[in-house]
Design an enzyme around this catalytic site. Sequence first.
Site, mmCIF file in Angstrom:
data_model
loop_
_atom_site.group_PDB
_atom_site.id
_atom_site.type_symbol
_atom_site.label_atom_id
_atom_site.label_comp_id
_atom_site.label_asym_id
_atom_site.label_seq_id
_atom_site.Cartn_x
_atom_site.Cartn_y
_atom_site.Cartn_z
ATOM 1 N N CYS A 251 0.533 -1.036 -0.101
ATOM 2 C CA CYS A 251 -0.151 -0.334 0.181
ATOM 3 C C CYS A 251 0.934 1.252 0.367
ATOM 4 C CB CYS A 251 -1.080 0.105 1.248
ATOM 5 S SG CYS A 251 0.190 -0.458 3.113
ATOM 6 N N GLY A 421 -0.150 3.289 9.688
ATOM 7 C CA GLY A 421 -1.527 4.195 10.495
ATOM 8 C C GLY A 421 -0.958 5.082 9.709
ATOM 9 N N CYS A 422 -2.573 6.325 9.531
ATOM 10 C CA CYS A 422 -2.512 7.296 8.276
ATOM 11 C C CYS A 422 -2.903 8.300 9.699
ATOM 12 C CB CYS A 422 -3.058 6.575 7.449
ATOM 13 S SG CYS A 422 -2.976 5.511 6.586
ATOM 14 N N GLY A 426 -6.845 10.560 7.719
ATOM 15 C CA GLY A 426 -7.008 9.569 6.756
ATOM 16 C C GLY A 426 -8.121 8.648 7.993
#
Length: 496
Positions: A251, A421-422, A426
């Site tokens: 990703c 983590g975003c 996000g």
Amino acid sequence: MSTLDKDLLAIQEMRDAVIRANIAQAAYMQYSQQQVDHIVKAVADAAFKEAERLANMAVQETGMGVPNHKKMKNEVASRDVYEDIKDLKTVGVVGFDRMKKVTEIASPFGVIAGIVPTTNPTSTAIFKTLISLKTRNGLVLSPHPYAVECTKEALEICRVAAEEAGAPEGLLHCLTLSSMEATQQLMKHPDIHLILATGGGALVKAAYSSGKPAYGVGPGNVPAYIEKSANIFKAVRQLVQSKSFDNGTICATEQSIIVDKAIAEQVLSELKKNNAYILSDEEKVKMEKLISPVPGKVNPQIVGKSAACLADSIGVTVPEDTKVLVGMETMIGKNIPFSLEKLSPIFALYTVEDSTEAKQVMIDLLNIGGRGHTCSIHTENTALAEQFSVELPVSRIVINTLSSIGAVGGTTGLAPSFTLGCGTFGGNITSDNITARHLLNIKRMAYGIKDVEVPKPKFLTKPVVENIKAQDPSLDTAVVQQIVDQVLKQITLQNK
């Protein structure tokens, strides 16, 4: 077997796994740091040894990716993750501040539900197993329906190694009867204490909606900027290597290239030298229909497929050694296929006038998907890199390296992790690379270090007013109250 029967069996399998994991975790809580570390090393060694076999299983079952690239992922998930966490204290007293007289004590969460994606099924399973074991947590994995066998095998390798090294039986489980209903109920089970969700947006949203503490991660739509001061030869080589790594299934892989107009021709020339195929306008239109047959949604059939396979799907013949496909793009939006997260070796390429326009293009790309995740910059201008890092809504900014491998800690000093983590950009609780440090409750024992004198309470004004009224009933209560308030105010000011 009917779907109903299958769901019922899957739910029962899940419930049994949670019960057994909780019993085993209660016993595992009593283990010493030395015992825990012995188990973690045994599991890391066993998983590393089987990295290649698990990689082959994953590609065969899912039809995604490249075997020797998945082998590398398995090696990072086992060896690199182990090296990162091996010295971490996770049992008993883990910290002490002598000046403040505060002692920190580690406590596990309990039993963790681990959701595993189809793109990285074995490496994610190894990673989540290691960080759970290191922190004395139990683990129940829910694999993707298209990757049940390889995820199960990865967990089985870890389970056998853990138990042979002394871990209690029943600590690690992988659900084998693929069922969305069972996964949903797993996340809401009263004896699951944390959800570690790596997967699609809908699944992560379900994790956050379960009422449980959850680490979920958002999608990546990583923009990569080649700024005019960059080493073009090196930047393009890294971009092609990164995008073709495991056919783009990580990703954190770059999805779009943004390049300064002044160096655009050089970049295109280098792309061709590095086995990139530049699609013609007509070929690009065909590829758009393959990427996104339904506007706003990426075709899952393209995920993890090779560049040659994707070109063949639209009737385009490319050289056998083609690594990536590139489409020249000018627009950005949910309905613009090349601007989406494609999870395959397909690049969009944008040409911009300068860094100001480049930054806006990157923000626009992140806003349609990928906020909070990662961006990539190739530049020799350190001030520009820092400025972009300050202003862009991402949690990881990788400079002059492969984003796919760099963001997960392979080529950078970031913590090795397969759950990125975003942050609140996000919709996530953390912007960190998730690792063992995130699976601990830290209790704090604190001694008193300051003496304070608690002031005597002020007398209430009501008895004073009533006393004055008793002496002279003709006095107006409001007037008396006003006088008393003023006197008390003066006294208070004098006492300060």
